[in-house]
Design a protein around this motif. Structure first.
Motif, PDB file in Angstrom:
ATOM      1  N   ILE A 191       0.850  -1.194   0.000  1.00  0.00           N
ATOM      2  CA  ILE A 191       0.000   0.000   0.000  1.00  0.00           C
ATOM      3  C   ILE A 191       0.885   1.243   0.000  1.00  0.00           C
ATOM      4  CG2 ILE A 191      -1.769   1.275   1.271  1.00  0.00           C
ATOM      5  CD1 ILE A 191      -2.626  -1.385   2.532  1.00  0.00           C
ATOM      6  N   PRO A 192       0.639   2.219  -0.873  1.00  0.00           N
ATOM      7  CA  PRO A 192       1.470   3.429  -0.908  1.00  0.00           C
ATOM      8  C   PRO A 192       1.331   4.269   0.362  1.00  0.00           C
ATOM      9  CG  PRO A 192       0.134   3.204  -2.900  1.00  0.00           C
ATOM     10  CD  PRO A 192      -0.385   2.209  -1.922  1.00  0.00           C
ATOM     11  N   ASP A 193       2.317   5.107   0.614  1.00  0.00           N
ATOM     12  CA  ASP A 193       2.265   5.998   1.769  1.00  0.00           C
ATOM     13  C   ASP A 193       1.266   7.121   1.498  1.00  0.00           C
ATOM     14  OD1 ASP A 193       2.983   7.719   4.031  1.00  0.00           O
ATOM     15  OD2 ASP A 193       4.806   6.522   4.133  1.00  0.00           O
ATOM     16  N   PHE A 194       0.625   7.603   2.567  1.00  0.00           N
ATOM     17  CA  PHE A 194      -0.346   8.687   2.430  1.00  0.00           C
ATOM     18  C   PHE A 194       0.301  10.068   2.451  1.00  0.00           C
ATOM     19  CE2 PHE A 194      -0.067   7.885   7.017  1.00  0.00           C
ATOM     20  CZ  PHE A 194       0.186   9.157   7.506  1.00  0.00           C
ATOM     21  N   LEU A 195       1.597  10.143   2.757  1.00  0.00           N
ATOM     22  CA  LEU A 195       2.259  11.442   2.849  1.00  0.00           C
ATOM     23  C   LEU A 195       2.491  11.996   1.442  1.00  0.00           C
ATOM     24  CD1 LEU A 195       4.709  10.812   5.800  1.00  0.00           C
ATOM     25  CD2 LEU A 195       2.706  12.301   5.785  1.00  0.00           C
ATOM     26  N   THR A 196       1.525  12.752   0.986  1.00  0.00           N
ATOM     27  CA  THR A 196       1.528  13.374  -0.335  1.00  0.00           C
ATOM     28  C   THR A 196       1.411  14.887  -0.145  1.00  0.00           C
ATOM     29  OG1 THR A 196      -0.885  13.256  -0.486  1.00  0.00           O
ATOM     30  CG2 THR A 196       0.351  11.347  -1.301  1.00  0.00           C
ATOM     31  N   PRO A 197       1.596  15.678  -1.195  1.00  0.00           N
ATOM     32  CA  PRO A 197       1.481  17.130  -1.041  1.00  0.00           C
ATOM     33  C   PRO A 197       0.147  17.605  -0.466  1.00  0.00           C
ATOM     34  CG  PRO A 197       2.550  16.611  -3.104  1.00  0.00           C
ATOM     35  CD  PRO A 197       2.099  15.309  -2.529  1.00  0.00           C
ATOM     36  N   GLU A 198      -0.924  16.803  -0.644  1.00  0.00           N
ATOM     37  CA  GLU A 198      -2.225  17.241  -0.130  1.00  0.00           C
ATOM     38  C   GLU A 198      -2.385  16.982   1.375  1.00  0.00           C
ATOM     39  OE1 GLU A 198      -5.624  14.289  -1.190  1.00  0.00           O
ATOM     40  OE2 GLU A 198      -4.090  14.061  -2.738  1.00  0.00           O
ATOM     41  N   ILE A 199      -1.479  16.229   1.960  1.00  0.00           N
ATOM     42  CA  ILE A 199      -1.502  15.985   3.404  1.00  0.00           C
ATOM     43  C   ILE A 199      -0.341  16.740   4.022  1.00  0.00           C
ATOM     44  CG2 ILE A 199      -1.403  14.260   5.234  1.00  0.00           C
ATOM     45  CD1 ILE A 199      -3.895  14.012   3.521  1.00  0.00           C
ATOM     46  N   ASP A 200      -0.656  17.730   4.855  1.00  0.00           N
ATOM     47  CA  ASP A 200       0.374  18.601   5.421  1.00  0.00           C
ATOM     48  C   ASP A 200       0.592  18.280   6.894  1.00  0.00           C
ATOM     49  OD1 ASP A 200       2.136  20.581   6.104  1.00  0.00           O
ATOM     50  OD2 ASP A 200       0.722  22.238   5.858  1.00  0.00           O
ATOM     51  N   PRO A 201       1.684  17.596   7.244  1.00  0.00           N
ATOM     52  CA  PRO A 201       1.915  17.257   8.653  1.00  0.00           C
ATOM     53  C   PRO A 201       2.191  18.469   9.527  1.00  0.00           C
ATOM     54  CG  PRO A 201       3.817  16.653   7.314  1.00  0.00           C
ATOM     55  CD  PRO A 201       2.738  17.060   6.367  1.00  0.00           C
ATOM     56  N   LEU A 202       2.521  19.610   8.911  1.00  0.00           N
ATOM     57  CA  LEU A 202       2.762  20.831   9.686  1.00  0.00           C
ATOM     58  C   LEU A 202       1.526  21.728   9.752  1.00  0.00           C
ATOM     59  CD1 LEU A 202       6.348  21.817   8.472  1.00  0.00           C
ATOM     60  CD2 LEU A 202       5.694  20.655  10.585  1.00  0.00           C
ATOM     61  N   GLY A 203       0.468  21.351   9.055  1.00  0.00           N
ATOM     62  CA  GLY A 203      -0.754  22.156   9.064  1.00  0.00           C
ATOM     63  C   GLY A 203      -1.681  21.727  10.178  1.00  0.00           C
ATOM     64  N   SER A 204      -1.483  22.262  11.363  1.00  0.00           N
ATOM     65  CA  SER A 204      -2.207  21.776  12.542  1.00  0.00           C
ATOM     66  C   SER A 204      -3.608  22.352  12.690  1.00  0.00           C
ATOM     67  CB  SER A 204      -1.391  22.079  13.804  1.00  0.00           C
ATOM     68  OG  SER A 204      -1.160  23.470  13.934  1.00  0.00           O
ATOM     69  N   THR A 205      -4.100  23.079  11.670  1.00  0.00           N
ATOM     70  CA  THR A 205      -5.472  23.588  11.732  1.00  0.00           C
ATOM     71  C   THR A 205      -6.443  22.683  10.987  1.00  0.00           C
ATOM     72  OG1 THR A 205      -5.130  24.961   9.764  1.00  0.00           O
ATOM     73  CG2 THR A 205      -4.657  25.971  11.906  1.00  0.00           C
ATOM     74  N   ILE A 206      -5.922  21.670  10.314  1.00  0.00           N
ATOM     75  CA  ILE A 206      -6.767  20.753   9.548  1.00  0.00           C
ATOM     76  C   ILE A 206      -6.861  19.420  10.281  1.00  0.00           C
ATOM     77  CG2 ILE A 206      -7.068  19.571   7.339  1.00  0.00           C
ATOM     78  CD1 ILE A 206      -5.216  21.694   6.103  1.00  0.00           C
ATOM     79  N   THR A 207      -8.070  18.918  10.452  1.00  0.00           N
ATOM     80  CA  THR A 207      -8.255  17.593  11.041  1.00  0.00           C
ATOM     81  C   THR A 207      -8.442  16.575   9.924  1.00  0.00           C
ATOM     82  OG1 THR A 207      -9.235  18.460  13.077  1.00  0.00           O
ATOM     83  CG2 THR A 207      -9.711  16.166  12.524  1.00  0.00           C
ATOM     84  N   TYR A 208      -7.486  15.681   9.799  1.00  0.00           N
ATOM     85  CA  TYR A 208      -7.585  14.618   8.806  1.00  0.00           C
ATOM     86  C   TYR A 208      -8.197  13.376   9.446  1.00  0.00           C
ATOM     87  CZ  TYR A 208      -4.242  17.401   6.075  1.00  0.00           C
ATOM     88  OH  TYR A 208      -3.615  18.400   5.375  1.00  0.00           O
TER      89      TYR A 208
END
Length: 332
Positions: A103-120
């Motif tokens: 399974i590929p990793d989910f860490l793509t440009p659309e997932i921002d680990p530093l963007g703490s205002t978004i709840t994924y």
């Protein structure tokens, strides 16, 4: 610290469960700000979390609530019905634990680990992963955090409790890991005094990476702990106090395509150490444990560098261990 790019570092040594040494260098904040970091401070353990998540899953296997050969489509039918994971009817729980699902990793440009205002939500991470091409066949090792997002979902489905609750009840509380927890809210940071790490943006500007988005980490890398607590976990795991050997080997034995760990560690086997590490923007952490579980060397390093430079930190942590346990080797 002298090698550069390091903001702060802490480390502790445990022998038979008792602290035998501690160290601290640098500061809590960039450019000497915030004072020193106590060696007892909390820090992110990164992918050392995976070992804990896998342990909980294997305890469910031990109790008969889950099987290693259960198919992903059987235990999480929604991922197959919504086409969130390719070939979900072929991938097993064992594949997820051993990172051999393809399974590929989910860490793509659309997932921002530093963007703490978004709840994924976990399904958001799966959807991001699904857009990427499969990197390997089922049964072959390929490092992907998505496996452990799925394992967390399975644990919650089987138990009816959150992963944070299961980790606390099955691991943290029984082992006296009182300072350890799994944050589950996007902007939930590290409690108490701790070191801040920094990461470069696309322009090269350093950003404070302290508030990593907890909803992008979860069972793949989200646990926050201390040198004392992570040492307690690695000691109990190595000594078979959490799982029988047959299930422990599901985690520790390499699978096809997985690189074998270096034999003996930085001290060339005198003494031998088995490393467990983790990193993300702004930090790297590692815990080295002797095969019999008697010795632990736990280190947390906060850095100010980009991801490419962060790979060199592991070598420096190896050198720190060697200077403590085998100074002749370190000098050589």
């Amino acid at each position: 610290m002298k090698s550069g790019h390091v903001v702060g570092a802490i480390g502790e040594v445990y022998v038979n469960g008792k602290r035998a040494g501690k160290g601290s260098a640098g500061s809590r904040l960039l450019d000497g700000g915030g004072g020193v970091i106590p060696s007892t401070a909390r820090y992110r353990i990164g992918s050392q979390t995976k070992n804990m998540t896998a342990t909980v899953a294997l305890q469910l296997v031990q109790s008969g609530k889950l099987k290693l050969d259960d198919k992903l489509s059987e235990v999480l039918p929604e991922v197959a019905e919504r086409d969130l994971v390719e070939r979900a009817d072929e991938i097993t729980v064992r594949n997820l634990i051993q990172l051999s699902s393809g399974i590929p990793d989910f860490l793509t440009p659309e997932i921002d680990p530093l963007g703490s205002t978004i709840t994924y939500r976990p399904v958001d991470l799966l959807a991001a992963s699904r857009k990427r091409q499969r990197p390997s066949e089922i049964g072959t090792f390929n490092y992907s955090n998505t496996n452990y997002i799925l394992l967390g979902m399975i644990i919650e489905k089987v138990t009816g409790h959150s992963l944070a609750t299961e980790l606390k009840q099955r691991i943290f509380s029984p082992l006296g890991m009182r300072a350890t927890y799994l944050p589950i809210k996007a902007a939930e940071g590290i409690k108490g005094p701790h070191g801040h790490g920094y990461s470069k943006d696309e322009t090269g500007k350093l950003l404070d990476a302290d508030k990593l988005n907890a909803t992008t980490m979860l069972g793949a890398g989200g646990v926050i702990s201390t040198a004392h607590d992570i040492s307690a976990f690695q000691r109990a795991f190595s000594q078979g106090k959490l799982l029988p050997d047959s299930l422990r080997k599901v985690i520790s034995d390499p699978v096809p395509g997985q690189p074998s760990p270096p034999q003996g560690g930085p001290c060339m086997g005198k003494p031998a150490f088995q490393p467990r590490g983790g990193s993300a923007p702004g930090f790297a952490a590692a815990t080295y444990t002797s095969p019999d579980g008697r010795l632990q060397f736990a280190v947390s390093v906060t850095v100010a560098m980009d991801d490419a430079e962060r790979g060199a930190v592991a070598q420096r942590i190896d050198q720190a261990l060697a200077s403590v346990f085998c100074p002749a080797t370190a000098a050589g």
